[in-house]
Write an enzyme that holds these catalytic residues in place. Structure first.
Site, short mmCIF file in Angstrom:
data_model
loop_
_atom_site.label_atom_id
_atom_site.label_comp_id
_atom_site.label_asym_id
_atom_site.label_seq_id
_atom_site.Cartn_x
_atom_site.Cartn_y
_atom_site.Cartn_z
N LEU A 148 31.23 -5.53 23.35
CA LEU A 148 32.33 -5.80 22.35
C LEU A 148 31.72 -6.24 21.05
CD1 LEU A 148 35.33 -6.05 21.60
CD2 LEU A 148 35.30 -8.33 22.58
N HIS A 149 32.11 -5.84 19.97
CA HIS A 149 31.68 -6.38 18.64
C HIS A 149 32.72 -5.97 17.65
CE1 HIS A 149 29.84 -2.41 19.13
NE2 HIS A 149 29.75 -2.09 17.40
N GLN A 150 32.77 -6.67 16.63
CA GLN A 150 33.60 -6.59 15.88
C GLN A 150 33.07 -6.58 14.25
OE1 GLN A 150 37.87 -8.00 15.17
NE2 GLN A 150 36.81 -9.62 14.06
#
Length: 189
Positions: A148-150
């Site tokens: 996960l990464h934004q």
């Protein structure tokens, strides 16, 4: 014509000396100087292919892995393949693929780090707006779909010109190390 101004209409003999006369004469080629890309060339075709880059980065020095700030459950680093200068990623330390698997603490810290990233980018780069988002899964466009990464991408009124639209090329005015240093210095302690 003086000795310093070569006659570009005449044919030379093809020697190295002739070529030196034309070093500053424009030709039909457009050049995009991107010295920061040498790091990718020297790293080989697929750096960190075997390991997750977002699990690996926190194990190293911040400057070496372009980490801007660290929190308790998440951290902020520059994107190696930025859409714009200052393109940040907010990642949990834990290796999870999607946002629905994040704990309430991770969600809260990802949100807080994103807000701080926006403030710092606004202060340092004087951007006019942001694109913020997560691509969940390879089918949705995630380059690293297992972690996960934004994305926090600063935008300026003049950043979308013919270059990325026609030439599919993005001109980045700053090197990644310089951007990381400026953002890390401005990040609140």
């Amino acid at each position: 014509m003086t000795a310093r101004e070569p006659d570009v209409t005449s044919e030379g003999d093809g020697s190295l000396e002739d070529a030196g006369l034309f070093a500053g004469v424009p030709d039909e080629f457009q050049r995009l100087w991107t010295p920061h890309r040498m790091a990718y060339i020297q790293a080989g075709p697929e750096p960190l292919r075997e390991e997750c880059p977002f699990c690996e980065a926190p194990k190293h020095d911040d400057a070496d892995r372009l980490i801007v700030a660290r929190g308790e459950t998440a951290y902020v680093l520059l994107n190696l393949f930025p859409y714009n200068s200052g393109h940040l990623l907010v990642c949990p330390y834990r290796h999870i693929p999607t946002y629905d698997q994040a704990t309430p603490e991770e969600v809260a810290e990802i949100g807080a780090l994103t807000q701080t990233a926006m403030r710092v980018l606004g202060e340092v780069s004087r951007c006019d707006g942001f694109n913020i988002g997560m691509n969940q899964g390879a089918v949705a466009g995630a380059g690293v779909d297992a972690h996960l990464h934004q994305h926090v991408v600063p935008r300026w009124r003049s950043d979308a010109n013919f270059f990325p639209i026609i030439a599919k090329t993005k001109a980045l005015p700053q090197l990644l190390g310089e951007v990381r240093e400026a953002l890390a210095r401005a990040w609140p302690r």
